[in-house]
Design a protein around this motif. Structure first.
Motif, short mmCIF file in Angstrom:
data_model
loop_
_atom_site.label_atom_id
_atom_site.label_comp_id
_atom_site.label_asym_id
_atom_site.label_seq_id
_atom_site.Cartn_x
_atom_site.Cartn_y
_atom_site.Cartn_z
N PHE A 216 0.87 -1.17 0.00
CA PHE A 216 0.00 0.00 0.00
C PHE A 216 0.90 1.22 0.00
CE2 PHE A 216 -2.25 3.52 1.93
CZ PHE A 216 -3.44 3.52 1.22
N ILE A 217 0.62 2.16 -0.91
CA ILE A 217 1.35 3.42 -0.97
C ILE A 217 0.31 4.53 -1.03
CG2 ILE A 217 2.96 4.84 -2.29
CD1 ILE A 217 4.13 2.18 -3.38
N SER A 218 0.35 5.42 -0.05
CA SER A 218 -0.64 6.49 0.00
C SER A 218 -0.44 7.46 -1.16
CB SER A 218 -0.55 7.24 1.33
OG SER A 218 0.66 7.97 1.42
N THR A 219 -1.56 8.04 -1.61
CA THR A 219 -1.53 9.07 -2.63
C THR A 219 -2.11 10.38 -2.12
OG1 THR A 219 -3.65 8.31 -3.51
CG2 THR A 219 -1.65 7.44 -4.55
N LYS A 220 -2.94 10.30 -1.08
CA LYS A 220 -3.57 11.50 -0.53
C LYS A 220 -4.03 11.20 0.89
CE LYS A 220 -7.29 14.79 -1.46
NZ LYS A 220 -8.42 15.11 -2.35
N ILE A 221 -3.77 12.14 1.79
CA ILE A 221 -4.24 12.00 3.16
C ILE A 221 -5.06 13.24 3.51
CG2 ILE A 221 -3.53 11.88 5.60
CD1 ILE A 221 -1.15 10.19 4.62
N VAL A 222 -6.29 13.00 3.98
CA VAL A 222 -7.21 14.09 4.30
C VAL A 222 -7.51 14.04 5.79
CG1 VAL A 222 -9.48 15.07 3.85
CG2 VAL A 222 -8.23 13.91 2.00
N PRO A 223 -7.01 15.03 6.56
CA PRO A 223 -7.33 15.06 7.99
C PRO A 223 -8.82 15.21 8.22
CG PRO A 223 -5.51 16.53 7.47
CD PRO A 223 -6.11 16.10 6.16
N LYS A 224 -9.34 14.53 9.21
CA LYS A 224 -10.75 14.61 9.60
C LYS A 224 -10.88 15.11 11.04
CE LYS A 224 -12.31 12.78 5.78
NZ LYS A 224 -13.13 13.51 4.85
N GLY A 225 -9.88 15.84 11.49
CA GLY A 225 -9.81 16.32 12.87
C GLY A 225 -8.40 16.09 13.38
N ASP A 226 -8.21 16.32 14.67
CA ASP A 226 -6.88 16.15 15.25
C ASP A 226 -6.46 14.68 15.38
OD1 ASP A 226 -6.60 18.86 15.52
OD2 ASP A 226 -7.29 18.90 17.60
N ALA A 227 -7.42 13.78 15.42
CA ALA A 227 -7.08 12.38 15.69
C ALA A 227 -7.64 11.39 14.68
CB ALA A 227 -7.57 12.01 17.09
N SER A 228 -8.01 11.86 13.49
CA SER A 228 -8.49 10.94 12.47
C SER A 228 -8.21 11.50 11.08
CB SER A 228 -9.98 10.64 12.64
OG SER A 228 -10.74 11.80 12.46
N PHE A 229 -8.14 10.58 10.12
CA PHE A 229 -7.90 10.99 8.74
C PHE A 229 -8.33 9.89 7.80
CE2 PHE A 229 -4.07 9.07 10.48
CZ PHE A 229 -3.62 8.20 9.50
N GLU A 230 -8.50 10.27 6.55
CA GLU A 230 -8.77 9.32 5.48
C GLU A 230 -7.50 9.23 4.65
OE1 GLU A 230 -10.99 9.99 1.40
OE2 GLU A 230 -12.44 9.73 3.05
N MET A 231 -7.09 8.01 4.35
CA MET A 231 -5.89 7.81 3.55
C MET A 231 -6.28 7.10 2.25
SD MET A 231 -2.23 5.91 4.37
CE MET A 231 -2.54 6.03 6.08
N GLN A 232 -6.03 7.77 1.15
CA GLN A 232 -6.25 7.16 -0.15
C GLN A 232 -4.91 6.69 -0.68
OE1 GLN A 232 -8.25 10.11 -2.54
NE2 GLN A 232 -9.63 10.62 -0.87
N GLY A 233 -4.93 5.61 -1.43
CA GLY A 233 -3.68 5.11 -1.97
C GLY A 233 -3.89 3.94 -2.90
N ASN A 234 -2.78 3.40 -3.34
CA ASN A 234 -2.81 2.25 -4.24
C ASN A 234 -2.44 1.00 -3.47
OD1 ASN A 234 -3.51 3.71 -6.60
ND2 ASN A 234 -1.43 4.50 -6.67
N LEU A 235 -3.35 0.02 -3.51
CA LEU A 235 -3.15 -1.26 -2.86
C LEU A 235 -2.87 -2.29 -3.95
CD1 LEU A 235 -3.27 -3.09 -0.33
CD2 LEU A 235 -5.74 -3.29 -0.74
N THR A 236 -1.80 -3.06 -3.78
CA THR A 236 -1.47 -4.11 -4.74
C THR A 236 -1.57 -5.45 -4.03
OG1 THR A 236 0.02 -2.63 -5.93
CG2 THR A 236 0.26 -4.99 -6.35
N ILE A 237 -2.48 -6.28 -4.55
CA ILE A 237 -2.69 -7.65 -4.06
C ILE A 237 -2.81 -8.53 -5.30
CG2 ILE A 237 -4.26 -9.22 -2.85
CD1 ILE A 237 -5.16 -6.93 -1.11
#
Length: 178
Positions: free
Chosen positions: A100-121
């Motif tokens: 997994f390699i992240s492409t974008k991280i979006v904070p959702k507050g001080d203690a949470s975030f959404e991480m988008q990325g490419n997953l290879t399986i």
């Protein structure tokens, strides 16, 4: 002038992102999938390596990457584990790791975030999203991230077992940094 130069260098040093390694001995990845005959299967996939890049003073990552060792997938049932490693599922002889390699991280507050990325399986890369929370402080953060993935989207063929096994699996990562 010299004081101004020292202050500028110190400011750059304080704002330079820091790359930290995942502590694989204290971190884990788990999966869960529904199964008609045993209702719910839970297992582990060891984290082999990874990094998290942090800005000074923040526990929310700038980027992250991880490699999981699919050859050591374990569900608590040795026959099932052999099946999961087989060409019917993850074909770990050909595809021994998940990445997994992240492409974008979006904070959702001080203690949470959404991480988008490419997953290879299974040799197939797809965009995926993880929802993550942070515990600890910026100097010593830990992360809990979850995602739901469709195993068929990663090129795994339909097998005779498909009617009994769910197509989507939950993946959970609990990550501590060195």
């Amino acid at each position: 002038m010299r004081t101004l130069l020292i202050a500028a260098v110190a400011s750059v040093a304080l704002s330079t992102p820091e790359t930290r390694a995942i502590d694989v001995a204290r971190s884990k990845a788990t999966f869960d999938v529904t199964h008609v005959f045993v209702e719910h299967v839970v297992g582990t996939i060891p984290i082999a390596s990874g990094t998290v890049v942090l800005k000074p003073g923040s526990a929310i990552p700038v980027s992250a990457a991880a490699v999981l060792d699919a050859t050591r997938i374990a569900s608590g049932d040795s026959d099932r584990d052999v099946s999961l490693r087989s060409p019917d599922f993850f074909d770990t002889a050909r595809f021994p790791t998940w990445t997994f390699i992240s492409t974008k991280i979006v904070p959702k507050g001080d203690a949470s975030f959404e991480m988008q990325g490419n997953l290879t399986i299974h040799g197939v890369s797809r965009p995926e999203r993880l929802d993550a929370t942070v515990t600890g402080d910026p100097a010593d953060p830990s992360y809990h991230a979850t995602a739901r993935i469709d195993r068929h989207a990663f090129g795994m063929t339909t097998t005779r077992l498909d009617p009994a096994i769910g197509a989507t699996a939950g993946v959970t990562l609990d990550v501590t940094l060195k």
